[in-house]
Design an enzyme around this catalytic site. Structure first.
Site, PDB file in Angstrom:
ATOM      1  N   CYS A   2       0.842  -1.199   0.000  1.00 13.76           N
ATOM      2  CA  CYS A   2       0.000   0.000   0.000  1.00 13.76           C
ATOM      3  C   CYS A   2       0.871   1.241   0.000  1.00 13.76           C
ATOM      4  CB  CYS A   2      -0.866   0.031   1.243  1.00 13.76           C
ATOM      5  SG  CYS A   2      -1.762  -1.475   1.521  1.00 13.76           S
ATOM      6  N   ARG A  27       3.234   0.878  -7.346  1.00 17.98           N
ATOM      7  CA  ARG A  27       3.206  -0.249  -6.420  1.00 17.98           C
ATOM      8  C   ARG A  27       1.937  -1.079  -6.580  1.00 17.98           C
ATOM      9  NH1 ARG A  27       6.397   1.494  -1.698  1.00 17.98           N
ATOM     10  NH2 ARG A  27       5.049   0.300  -0.349  1.00 17.98           N
ATOM     11  N   TRP A  75      -3.805  -2.003  -1.223  1.00  9.88           N
ATOM     12  CA  TRP A  75      -3.728  -3.297  -1.917  1.00  9.88           C
ATOM     13  C   TRP A  75      -4.363  -4.278  -0.943  1.00  9.88           C
ATOM     14  CZ3 TRP A  75      -2.086  -5.714  -6.357  1.00  9.88           C
ATOM     15  CH2 TRP A  75      -1.803  -7.081  -6.270  1.00  9.88           C
ATOM     16  N   ASN A 101      -0.489  -0.029   6.492  1.00  7.56           N
ATOM     17  CA  ASN A 101       0.085  -0.902   5.486  1.00  7.56           C
ATOM     18  C   ASN A 101       0.556  -2.149   6.214  1.00  7.56           C
ATOM     19  OD1 ASN A 101       1.489  -2.099   3.465  1.00  7.56           O
ATOM     20  ND2 ASN A 101       3.022  -0.487   3.227  1.00  7.56           N
ATOM     21  N   GLY A 102       0.126  -3.330   5.788  1.00  9.43           N
ATOM     22  CA  GLY A 102       0.588  -4.549   6.456  1.00  9.43           C
ATOM     23  C   GLY A 102      -0.585  -5.346   7.002  1.00  9.43           C
ATOM     24  N   GLU A 522      11.395 -24.202 -13.052  1.00  9.52           N
ATOM     25  CA  GLU A 522      11.174 -22.775 -12.830  1.00  9.52           C
ATOM     26  C   GLU A 522      12.463 -21.981 -13.121  1.00  9.52           C
ATOM     27  OE1 GLU A 522       8.877 -20.830 -12.692  1.00  9.52           O
ATOM     28  OE2 GLU A 522       9.601 -19.040 -11.667  1.00  9.52           O
ATOM     29  N   LYS A 526      12.691 -18.978 -15.921  1.00  9.48           N
ATOM     30  CA  LYS A 526      13.163 -17.619 -15.586  1.00  9.48           C
ATOM     31  C   LYS A 526      14.254 -17.195 -16.562  1.00  9.48           C
ATOM     32  CE  LYS A 526      10.759 -16.460 -13.662  1.00  9.48           C
ATOM     33  NZ  LYS A 526       9.548 -16.740 -13.015  1.00  9.48           N
ATOM     34  N   GLU A 529      12.815 -16.504 -20.152  1.00 11.28           N
ATOM     35  CA  GLU A 529      11.933 -15.361 -20.390  1.00 11.28           C
ATOM     36  C   GLU A 529      12.620 -14.011 -20.316  1.00 11.28           C
ATOM     37  OE1 GLU A 529       9.628 -15.923 -16.122  1.00 11.28           O
ATOM     38  OE2 GLU A 529       8.571 -14.954 -17.735  1.00 11.28           O
ATOM     39  N   HIS A 545      18.332 -40.264 -22.050  1.00  6.65           N
ATOM     40  CA  HIS A 545      17.367 -40.786 -23.017  1.00  6.65           C
ATOM     41  C   HIS A 545      17.200 -39.867 -24.223  1.00  6.65           C
ATOM     42  CE1 HIS A 545      16.329 -44.129 -20.457  1.00  6.65           C
ATOM     43  NE2 HIS A 545      16.225 -43.291 -19.437  1.00  6.65           N
ATOM     44  N   LYS A 644       2.208  -9.372 -18.206  1.00  5.38           N
ATOM     45  CA  LYS A 644       2.142  -9.787 -16.797  1.00  5.38           C
ATOM     46  C   LYS A 644       0.911 -10.646 -16.540  1.00  5.38           C
ATOM     47  CE  LYS A 644       3.414  -9.899 -12.536  1.00  5.38           C
ATOM     48  NZ  LYS A 644       4.481 -10.875 -12.272  1.00  5.38           N
TER      49      LYS A 644
HETATM   50  C1  F6R Z   1       6.609 -16.265 -15.546  1.00  9.78           C
HETATM   51  C2  F6R Z   1       5.269 -15.852 -15.231  1.00  9.78           C
HETATM   52  C3  F6R Z   1       4.142 -16.532 -15.919  1.00  9.78           C
HETATM   53  C4  F6R Z   1       2.925 -16.626 -14.986  1.00  9.78           C
HETATM   54  C5  F6R Z   1       1.710 -17.170 -15.744  1.00  9.78           C
HETATM   55  C6  F6R Z   1       0.513 -17.305 -14.845  1.00  9.78           C
HETATM   56  O1  F6R Z   1       7.549 -15.565 -14.784  1.00  9.78           O
HETATM   57  O2  F6R Z   1       5.058 -14.957 -14.447  1.00  9.78           O
HETATM   58  O3  F6R Z   1       4.516 -17.795 -16.375  1.00  9.78           O
HETATM   59  O4  F6R Z   1       3.239 -17.443 -13.919  1.00  9.78           O
HETATM   60  O5  F6R Z   1       1.396 -16.311 -16.803  1.00  9.78           O
HETATM   61  O6  F6R Z   1       0.142 -16.091 -14.287  1.00  9.78           O
HETATM   62  P1  F6R Z   1      -0.756 -16.039 -13.003  1.00  9.78           P
HETATM   63  O7  F6R Z   1       0.017 -16.597 -11.865  1.00  9.78           O
HETATM   64  O8  F6R Z   1      -1.115 -14.595 -12.824  1.00  9.78           O
HETATM   65  O9  F6R Z   1      -1.970 -16.885 -13.300  1.00  9.78           O
END
Ligand code: F6R
Length: 649
Positions: A2, A27, A75, A101-102, A522, A526, A529, A545, A644
């Site tokens: 927040c 934020r 938030w 906030n918190g 994962e 990372k 991407e 294999h 995002k």
């Molecule tokens: C990768 C990433 C994406 C999300 C995916 C699902 O760093 O952020 O692979 O994990 O698009 O998004 P959410 O979690 O918002 O459903």
């Protein structure tokens, strides 16, 4: 999280508050509000939605013209993002307003006590209890009709806990003048709360001051000429002053137009020297970090702590707010489905492991984009756990709805209160990571891991598949994770040098077994991407294999070796890589001395339970991806072709 603003000075407070909140918009927030002292009383304006709406409801001639005020962007963590839940929150008499906030961990019992003493609540938030607690400390109470004088409350419980008045529920806040200073009332009120927070308080009877307390969530005070400005983050202050006091945990600040005094909550005074901020506005938004992703990686210890807060305090079992499946349902559970996309799906793979291992329930994780079109055998004796940071991902929502149609109970793990997924689910476990701005997820992933671990433990306790000493042991180890995550972050420079060394490669591989394989997936995502390198994750036993054909001299292969029961097996796979000249980079525990016989490049993490290792093992891989991308000059926070929140199929 927040955004917080406060102003005491000679100028009109409202435009300064709105400007500061605008500078904190990055934020993320879902509602906003202000309170301004206007001719001796406090005017509050608040609304769900964005600052444009707040500006609309605060404009108009002379509506809010005072020179003291506080403002907030929220938030949501407790209660939906509605007008009523937006901050500021006031006491019964409208003389005390609070922004926060918190999280106040013990807000529910406090709220019940306050309601029993006659306080009226107007929101579902944890914050509102603070306003009422301060009200009691300032004004005490009397029983209507008894003619008894008001009773200012001095102690921390005995007087207030008067059984007779509790029973009657007829206590009323009196209107008498307070003899207690606002700072003393705030101190006594916060001593009754538990949690991590920053609190800012304004009182119409003590109009020359704002009182603020920091307990983990950040607060900074800017010192201007004849004015003092408070904010949760530096960007909101920079257009007014560069001289700031940083409030530390356990400190309380009293701000007036002529400056601020700071003391500890135990009453000891603190002599603080102002700091001069040299950052520009963009650097300040990122807390001094060059990218949001790095900032968010560094926020992980706190995000972990907040996600576990109040949920692991009872010795025998997690207490999961928002999860309400019945004991009979859990006993009759035949299977768990886990569905999600991308990083959230990778968290689900860790979830599978811990649910099967602890709760002994078969689990099938499935990508949401697959599950929605599969003839999956989902029935009423199943629980489907849909995981989504945003709670809005189209495929995840569609898979969850499809599962629901087939009769499953739906549990959501999400970061966004009031998101579509959270509204549609029967059970919701919020991860409390705070807004995640970088496209590449870091802190949301790590908090999903602990959310799944807590869920697995809860199921295990309810089904009697773990002994009480083991539960206690796991809880203790989970609580140590934030500190250990911090230790991993302190080793950042080693990862940065490795990234500098390998940034020009075009292919990399990640291998591991069991939970290490889940983390490898994962780590590989990372890297792909944000660095645009080709990388691939493999179950270590699968290498031979097929993919081993791609391992040629110098090709980097990250080998995760945190899982003791398959440790030797993974060592054999490391040998397969080395025999082809591959460069093995191990991710291993501090206590693992054996690994150096197999490779000299080792990224270390502190020792923990193998089941919890993913929470720590992912951190060096996130940092590695980040530093490779930085070496390659990529747009780290907004990688090409990616968004995002993926709200289309
Ligand atoms: C990768 C990433 C994406 C999300 C995916 C699902 O760093 O952020 O692979 O994990 O698009 O998004 P959410 O979690 O918002 O459903």
């Amino acid at each position: 999280m927040c955004g917080i603003m406060g102003y005491v000075g000679h100028r009109s407070a409202l435009p300064i508050l709105l400007d500061g909140l605008r500078r904190l918009e990055y934020r993320g927030y879902d509602s906003a509000g202000v309170a301004v002292l206007n001719d001796g009383h406090i005017e509050v304006r608040k609304t769900a939605g964005k600052l444009a709406q707040l500006t609309e409801i605060t404009s108009g001639p002379g509506l809010l013209h005072g020179t003291v005020g506080i403002g907030h962007t929220r938030w949501a963590t407790h209660g939906l993002p509605t007008d009523a839940n937006a901050h500021p929150h006031s006491d019964c008499g409208g003389r005390v307003v609070v922004i926060h906030n918190g999280i106040i961990e013990n807000f529910l019992p406090l709220k019940e006590e306050l309601q029993a003493r006659g306080h009226t609540f107007r929101s579902d938030t944890d914050t509102e209890v603070i306003a009422h607690l301060i009200e009691e400390e300032l004004y005490g109470h009397e029983q209507p009709g008894t003619g008894e004088p008001p009773r200012p409350l001095r102690g921390l419980g005995a007087e207030r806990g008067n059984a007779e008045t509790r029973r009657s529920g007829s206590l009323r806040i009196t209107n008498h003048e307070s003899q207690v200073t606002l700072e003393e009332a705030v101190r006594r009120a916060v001593q009754q709360t538990r949690g991590a927070y920053a609190i800012v308080v304004l009182c119409s009877d003590q109009p020359d001051r704002i009182v603020a307390v920091r307990q983990i969530s950040p607060l900074i005070i800017g010192l201007g000429k004849g004015e003092t400005i408070l904010a949760s983050d530096i960007p909101a202050l920079l257009s007014h002053t560069r001289d700031v006091l940083v409030i530390e945990d356990g400190e309380m600040a009293v701000m007036t137009a002529s400056g601020a005094t700071v003391e500890r909550l135990d009453g000891a005074t603190v002599a603080k020297q102002p700091l001069r901020i040299t950052w520009d506005a963009e650097m300040a938004e990122k807390g001094g970090y060059p990218h949001f992703m790095l900032k968010e990686i560094h926020e992980q210890p706190r995000a972990l702590q907040e996600t576990m807060m109040g949920r692991l305090d009872a010795p025998g079992a997690p207490e999961l707010d928002g999860v309400s499946y019945s004991p009979e349902f859990v006993r009759g559970l035949r299977k768990l489905w886990i569905t999600a996309c991308g990083t959230a799906y990778h968290a689900g793979l860790v979830g599978r492991w811990v649910v099967e291992h602890w709760a002994k329930i078969p689990v099938e994780p499935e990508l949401a984009s697959e599950l929605r079109y599969r003839d999956a055998l989902i029935d009423p004796q199943t629980l489907t756990v849909a995981i989504s940071q945003s709670g809005e991902t189209a495929d995840t929502l569609a898979a969850a709805r499809e599962a629901r149609k087939r009769g499953t109970r739906l549990a959501a793990i999400t970061n966004v209160v009031g998101s579509t997924l959270s509204r549609e689910a029967d059970d919701v476990l919020y991860v409390r990571a705070g807004p995640e701005i970088a496209v590449a997820s870091s802190k949301a992933y790590i908090t999903m891991l602990v959310a799944l671990q807590m869920l697995a433990l809860d199921l295990a306790v309810r089904r009697g598949t773990v002994t009480p000493p083991r539960v206690a042991h796991i809880i203790q180890a989970m609580k140590a994770l934030p500190g250990k995550a911090q230790e991993v972050l302190q080793r950042e420079s080693e990862v940065a040098s490795l990234a500098a060394r390998l940034a020009d490669r075009e292919h990399m591989f990640f291998i591991g077994r069991g939970l290490d394989y889940a983390v490898a997936q994962e780590g590989s995502l990372k890297l792909k991407e944000i660095s645009y390198l080709h990388s691939e994750a493999l179950a270590a036993g699968e290498l031979k294999h097929g993919t081993l054909a791609l391992v040629t001299p110098g090709v980097p292969v990250f080998a995760l070796v945190t899982q003791r029961h398959v440790y030797e097996k993974t060592l054999s796979n490391i040998q397969e890589v080395k025999a082809r000249g591959g460069l093995v980079i191990a991710v291993a525990y501090d206590r693992d001395t054996e690994i150096t016989k197999h490779t000299e490049v080792v990224l270390r993490i502190p020792d923990t339970l193998d089941d919890l290792a993913p929470v720590l093992a992912i951190i060096p891989l996130q940092l590695f991806a980040y530093y490779v991308a930085r070496e390659r000059g990529n747009d780290i926070d907004q990688p090409r072709n990616l968004a995002k929140s993926v709200t289309v199929e």
